[in-house]
Design a protein around this motif. Structure first.
Motif, PDB file in Angstrom:
ATOM      1  N   PHE A   1       0.856  -3.841   3.148  1.00 38.68           N
ATOM      2  CA  PHE A   1       0.542  -4.474   1.873  1.00 38.68           C
ATOM      3  C   PHE A   1      -0.888  -4.994   1.882  1.00 38.68           C
ATOM      4  O   PHE A   1      -1.423  -5.362   2.933  1.00 38.68           O
ATOM      5  CB  PHE A   1       1.438  -5.702   1.638  1.00 38.68           C
ATOM      6  CG  PHE A   1       2.867  -5.411   1.324  1.00 38.68           C
ATOM      7  CD1 PHE A   1       3.217  -4.580   0.273  1.00 38.68           C
ATOM      8  CD2 PHE A   1       3.877  -6.007   2.057  1.00 38.68           C
ATOM      9  CE1 PHE A   1       4.545  -4.341  -0.030  1.00 38.68           C
ATOM     10  CE2 PHE A   1       5.205  -5.788   1.762  1.00 38.68           C
ATOM     11  CZ  PHE A   1       5.541  -4.943   0.718  1.00 38.68           C
ATOM     12  N   ASP A   2      -1.495  -5.089   0.680  1.00 34.42           N
ATOM     13  CA  ASP A   2      -2.670  -5.934   0.527  1.00 34.42           C
ATOM     14  C   ASP A   2      -2.198  -7.288  -0.012  1.00 34.42           C
ATOM     15  O   ASP A   2      -0.998  -7.562  -0.110  1.00 34.42           O
ATOM     16  CB  ASP A   2      -3.735  -5.280  -0.362  1.00 34.42           C
ATOM     17  CG  ASP A   2      -3.298  -5.105  -1.819  1.00 34.42           C
ATOM     18  OD1 ASP A   2      -2.255  -5.664  -2.216  1.00 34.42           O
ATOM     19  OD2 ASP A   2      -4.012  -4.402  -2.560  1.00 34.42           O
ATOM     20  N   GLN A   3      -3.146  -8.165  -0.381  1.00 36.03           N
ATOM     21  CA  GLN A   3      -2.774  -9.507  -0.813  1.00 36.03           C
ATOM     22  C   GLN A   3      -2.030  -9.529  -2.141  1.00 36.03           C
ATOM     23  O   GLN A   3      -1.381 -10.525  -2.492  1.00 36.03           O
ATOM     24  CB  GLN A   3      -4.016 -10.409  -0.906  1.00 36.03           C
ATOM     25  CG  GLN A   3      -4.984 -10.095  -2.040  1.00 36.03           C
ATOM     26  CD  GLN A   3      -6.028  -9.073  -1.659  1.00 36.03           C
ATOM     27  OE1 GLN A   3      -5.724  -8.091  -0.993  1.00 36.03           O
ATOM     28  NE2 GLN A   3      -7.257  -9.318  -2.086  1.00 36.03           N
ATOM     29  N   HIS A   4      -2.106  -8.433  -2.901  1.00 35.61           N
ATOM     30  CA  HIS A   4      -1.425  -8.347  -4.196  1.00 35.61           C
ATOM     31  C   HIS A   4      -0.092  -7.614  -4.109  1.00 35.61           C
ATOM     32  O   HIS A   4       0.549  -7.394  -5.126  1.00 35.61           O
ATOM     33  CB  HIS A   4      -2.325  -7.645  -5.213  1.00 35.61           C
ATOM     34  CG  HIS A   4      -3.675  -8.290  -5.371  1.00 35.61           C
ATOM     35  ND1 HIS A   4      -3.834  -9.589  -5.799  1.00 35.61           N
ATOM     36  CD2 HIS A   4      -4.929  -7.811  -5.128  1.00 35.61           C
ATOM     37  CE1 HIS A   4      -5.127  -9.880  -5.832  1.00 35.61           C
ATOM     38  NE2 HIS A   4      -5.795  -8.838  -5.423  1.00 35.61           N
ATOM     39  N   LYS A   5       0.306  -7.220  -2.893  1.00 35.56           N
ATOM     40  CA  LYS A   5       1.518  -6.458  -2.637  1.00 35.56           C
ATOM     41  C   LYS A   5       1.444  -5.023  -3.165  1.00 35.56           C
ATOM     42  O   LYS A   5       2.469  -4.385  -3.410  1.00 35.56           O
ATOM     43  CB  LYS A   5       2.765  -7.161  -3.174  1.00 35.56           C
ATOM     44  CG  LYS A   5       3.022  -8.499  -2.465  1.00 35.56           C
ATOM     45  CD  LYS A   5       3.191  -8.291  -0.955  1.00 35.56           C
ATOM     46  CE  LYS A   5       3.243  -9.604  -0.184  1.00 35.56           C
ATOM     47  NZ  LYS A   5       4.475 -10.357  -0.394  1.00 35.56           N
ATOM     48  N   ASN A   6       0.214  -4.509  -3.356  1.00 33.40           N
ATOM     49  CA  ASN A   6       0.057  -3.069  -3.472  1.00 33.40           C
ATOM     50  C   ASN A   6       0.396  -2.465  -2.108  1.00 33.40           C
ATOM     51  O   ASN A   6       0.146  -3.075  -1.068  1.00 33.40           O
ATOM     52  CB  ASN A   6      -1.376  -2.692  -3.845  1.00 33.40           C
ATOM     53  CG  ASN A   6      -1.790  -3.236  -5.193  1.00 33.40           C
ATOM     54  OD1 ASN A   6      -1.155  -2.962  -6.208  1.00 33.40           O
ATOM     55  ND2 ASN A   6      -2.861  -4.016  -5.230  1.00 33.40           N
ATOM     56  N   ILE A   7       0.941  -1.260  -2.109  1.00 34.81           N
ATOM     57  CA  ILE A   7       1.311  -0.597  -0.859  1.00 34.81           C
ATOM     58  C   ILE A   7       0.278   0.470  -0.510  1.00 34.81           C
ATOM     59  O   ILE A   7      -0.061   1.316  -1.344  1.00 34.81           O
ATOM     60  CB  ILE A   7       2.703   0.055  -0.961  1.00 34.81           C
ATOM     61  CG1 ILE A   7       3.783  -1.001  -1.177  1.00 34.81           C
ATOM     62  CG2 ILE A   7       3.006   0.875   0.298  1.00 34.81           C
ATOM     63  CD1 ILE A   7       5.167  -0.421  -1.406  1.00 34.81           C
ATOM     64  N   TYR A   8      -0.230   0.427   0.721  1.00 39.14           N
ATOM     65  CA  TYR A   8      -1.070   1.486   1.278  1.00 39.14           C
ATOM     66  C   TYR A   8      -0.218   2.226   2.297  1.00 39.14           C
ATOM     67  O   TYR A   8       0.402   1.602   3.163  1.00 39.14           O
ATOM     68  CB  TYR A   8      -2.318   0.909   1.931  1.00 39.14           C
ATOM     69  CG  TYR A   8      -3.266   0.269   0.939  1.00 39.14           C
ATOM     70  CD1 TYR A   8      -4.432   0.907   0.542  1.00 39.14           C
ATOM     71  CD2 TYR A   8      -2.984  -0.975   0.382  1.00 39.14           C
ATOM     72  CE1 TYR A   8      -5.296   0.335  -0.373  1.00 39.14           C
ATOM     73  CE2 TYR A   8      -3.831  -1.561  -0.527  1.00 39.14           C
ATOM     74  CZ  TYR A   8      -4.986  -0.906  -0.907  1.00 39.14           C
ATOM     75  OH  TYR A   8      -5.832  -1.484  -1.823  1.00 39.14           O
ATOM     76  N   MET A   9      -0.194   3.541   2.192  1.00 40.07           N
ATOM     77  CA  MET A   9       0.720   4.329   3.016  1.00 40.07           C
ATOM     78  C   MET A   9       0.009   5.520   3.639  1.00 40.07           C
ATOM     79  O   MET A   9      -0.694   6.257   2.959  1.00 40.07           O
ATOM     80  CB  MET A   9       1.878   4.842   2.160  1.00 40.07           C
ATOM     81  CG  MET A   9       2.888   5.661   2.939  1.00 40.07           C
ATOM     82  SD  MET A   9       4.000   6.553   1.847  1.00 40.07           S
ATOM     83  CE  MET A   9       2.894   7.793   1.204  1.00 40.07           C
ATOM     84  N   LEU A  10       0.181   5.672   4.945  1.00 42.50           N
ATOM     85  CA  LEU A  10      -0.321   6.865   5.618  1.00 42.50           C
ATOM     86  C   LEU A  10       0.705   7.981   5.510  1.00 42.50           C
ATOM     87  O   LEU A  10       1.911   7.751   5.609  1.00 42.50           O
ATOM     88  CB  LEU A  10      -0.589   6.580   7.090  1.00 42.50           C
ATOM     89  CG  LEU A  10      -1.767   5.666   7.420  1.00 42.50           C
ATOM     90  CD1 LEU A  10      -1.866   5.477   8.924  1.00 42.50           C
ATOM     91  CD2 LEU A  10      -3.077   6.215   6.860  1.00 42.50           C
ATOM     92  N   GLU A  11       0.195   9.199   5.299  1.00 41.57           N
ATOM     93  CA  GLU A  11       1.006  10.401   5.452  1.00 41.57           C
ATOM     94  C   GLU A  11       0.465  11.105   6.696  1.00 41.57           C
ATOM     95  O   GLU A  11      -0.725  11.430   6.770  1.00 41.57           O
ATOM     96  CB  GLU A  11       0.890  11.293   4.216  1.00 41.57           C
ATOM     97  CG  GLU A  11       1.506  10.671   2.973  1.00 41.57           C
ATOM     98  CD  GLU A  11       2.216  11.718   2.140  1.00 41.57           C
ATOM     99  OE1 GLU A  11       3.069  12.434   2.680  1.00 41.57           O
ATOM    100  OE2 GLU A  11       1.902  11.809   0.940  1.00 41.57           O
ATOM    101  N   GLU A  12       1.336  11.338   7.661  1.00 43.24           N
ATOM    102  CA  GLU A  12       0.890  11.891   8.939  1.00 43.24           C
ATOM    103  C   GLU A  12       0.187  13.225   8.734  1.00 43.24           C
ATOM    104  O   GLU A  12       0.712  14.119   8.077  1.00 43.24           O
ATOM    105  CB  GLU A  12       2.069  12.054   9.892  1.00 43.24           C
ATOM    106  CG  GLU A  12       1.622  12.311  11.314  1.00 43.24           C
ATOM    107  CD  GLU A  12       2.759  12.284  12.303  1.00 43.24           C
ATOM    108  OE1 GLU A  12       2.477  12.117  13.505  1.00 43.24           O
ATOM    109  OE2 GLU A  12       3.927  12.429  11.893  1.00 43.24           O
TER     110      GLU A  12
END
Length: 439
Positions: free
Chosen positions: A165-176
């Motif tokens: 998460f960032d501070q706003h609860k946006n999700i950052y996601m890795l795709e392998e």
């Protein structure tokens, strides 16, 4: 704008409408179009919908004199603070908090000490919910998928792997092997931030620093001169990376959430390093146990300790953060059997995992880890008691529903939002982002 939004409300699915409201509320508006809260006028609530739901339910509040500054707005359901996602003068978008109970909806608008408060007519009824669901992603009839951005109901994933998460609860996601994706805080759309290539070919972990202006991305490769860790910043919207550390075989790293100190590993020698921000160099600390040790590092929210999840040996170490030296001390064996890939709930070293991967903490320092090849989520108490939290151990598949009836297929990543009591799981082979809502 409000007339258009009201018309759309009756014409579009809630998630789409909420995304349009969020976009409208988050645009940089000129001073002549920004609607300001007027403290000389009353604040009113005409209605809210829905009037019942569980944690994370998307709620719309209608009324007047809300303004457009989300920072001036607080919403409470039966005294529990509700996350405010967007506000636009006569309409507001919030999420129902965990364990809200049954009671009144209260709205406060204005600066501290001078805020206006209004209570809505009618009660909100909280519905308890314990289940696994699907947030996004799908496969076709042949089980195939692709990388597709856009509206969340149409988005697709190929190798969901690691979440933060960032501070706003946006999700950052890795795709392998693919790159990094983004899911907005309202959970309405997905976009690709960057694709792999140019030396960043196998991103493994993500970690923000405490001020949210640096996102560390570890990169697994076999060249001493190759990229070990890259950084992204808000200057490019976290879409363009710069090389930070050159090293060999890094497959895990994390930043202390209090001090910002960044630690990372080397697989080939089982080594732990610290990045020295002043000298811009790496500092060797110790070897974990042996060579060819694939592990990641995950700090508790307090920053006082971290777990070292040894993926390819199926056990977990615990290491204390020394505040005086700014280093992680030599770890101790905490849970799981070294090199024993199996499934068993239990205490400490008597428990068994099968390639555990990312974990996440709740407010009580319980650690929930994606036990990838057991196809379930395990819970580890601070005392080292290991239990099965969600999924059917050793039974891969795809099924939503009650915690122990649901199915995963190689879950890799997991994060927890305490405000909504919701877990998000990167379910790799199912090509989906799953949710676990628990009371």
């Amino acid at each position: 704008m409000i007339r258009i939004l009201k018309w759309l409300r009756g014409s579009l699915p809630f998630a789409v409408f909420g995304g349009m409201l969020l976009a409208a509320c988050s645009k940089k508006e000129s001073s002549d179009t920004l609607v300001k809260f007027d403290p000389s006028k009353p604040v009113t609530i005409s209605r809210f919908t829905p009037d019942s739901g569980g944690v994370g339910t998307q709620m719309l509040i209608y009324g007047s004199n809300f303004g457009s500054d989300r920072n001036l707005v607080k919403v409470f359901i039966n005294g529990k603070p509700a996350p405010v996602i967007g506000v636009k003068d006569t309409i507001m978008y919030v999420l129902v908090p965990s364990r809200a109970g049954e009671g009144k909806l209260t709205l406060q608008i204005g600066k501290e000490g001078d805020a206006k408060e209004v209570v809505a007519a009618g009660d909100f009824k909280y519905l308890f919910n314990q289940s696994v669901g699907t947030l996004a992603g799908f496969t076709d009839k042949d089980g195939k998928t692709a990388i597709v951005d856009g509206e969340i109901a149409k988005a697709q994933f190929e190798e969901p792997y690691w979440l933060t998460f960032d501070q706003h609860k946006n999700i950052y996601m890795l795709e392998e092997y693919r790159g990094m994706r983004f899911i907005d805080s309202a959970r309405t759309y997905v976009k690709t931030m960057f694709r792999t290539g140019n030396g960043l070919d196998r991103p493994r972990t993500l970690a923000f620093n405490p001020t949210w202006d640096t996102l560390y991305v570890t990169n697994d490769q076999w060249d001493d001169r190759g990229l070990s860790t890259a950084v992204l910043t808000p200057a490019t919207g976290f879409t363009k990376w710069n090389a930070l550390i050159l090293s060999k075989t890094t497959n895990g790293g994390d930043a202390n959430p209090i001090t910002g100190d960044f630690f990372f590993n080397s697989y080939s020698k089982g080594e732990m390093f610290k990045w020295d921000r002043q000298s811009r160099s790496t500092k060797f600390m110790y070897r974990v146990d042996d060579v060819d040790w694939e592990f990641n590092i995950q700090f508790a929210p307090s920053g006082d300790f971290a777990y070292i999840v040894v993926v390819n040996k199926s056990y977990i170490l615990r290491t204390r953060f020394n505040k005086e030296t700014g280093t992680l001390e030599a770890p101790v064996h905490f849970v799981g059997g070294r090199g024993q890939h199996d499934y068993r709930d239990g205490i400490g070293v008597d428990a068994r995992f099968n390639h555990p991967h990312q974990g996440t903490f709740d407010k009580d320092n319980n650690f929930y880890v994606a036990d990838a090849e057991n196809h379930c989520i395990r819970k580890i108490s601070p005392e080292g008691v290991v239990s099965t939290f969600a999924g059917r151990p050793r039974e891969r598949g795809y099924a939503d529903g009650p915690l122990r009836k649901a199915q995963f297929n190689l879950p890799r990543g997991i994060v927890y939002d305490d405000a909504t009591a919701t877990f998000y799981v990167a379910d790799q082979v199912n090509r989906r982002i799953r949710t676990i809502s628990v009371e």
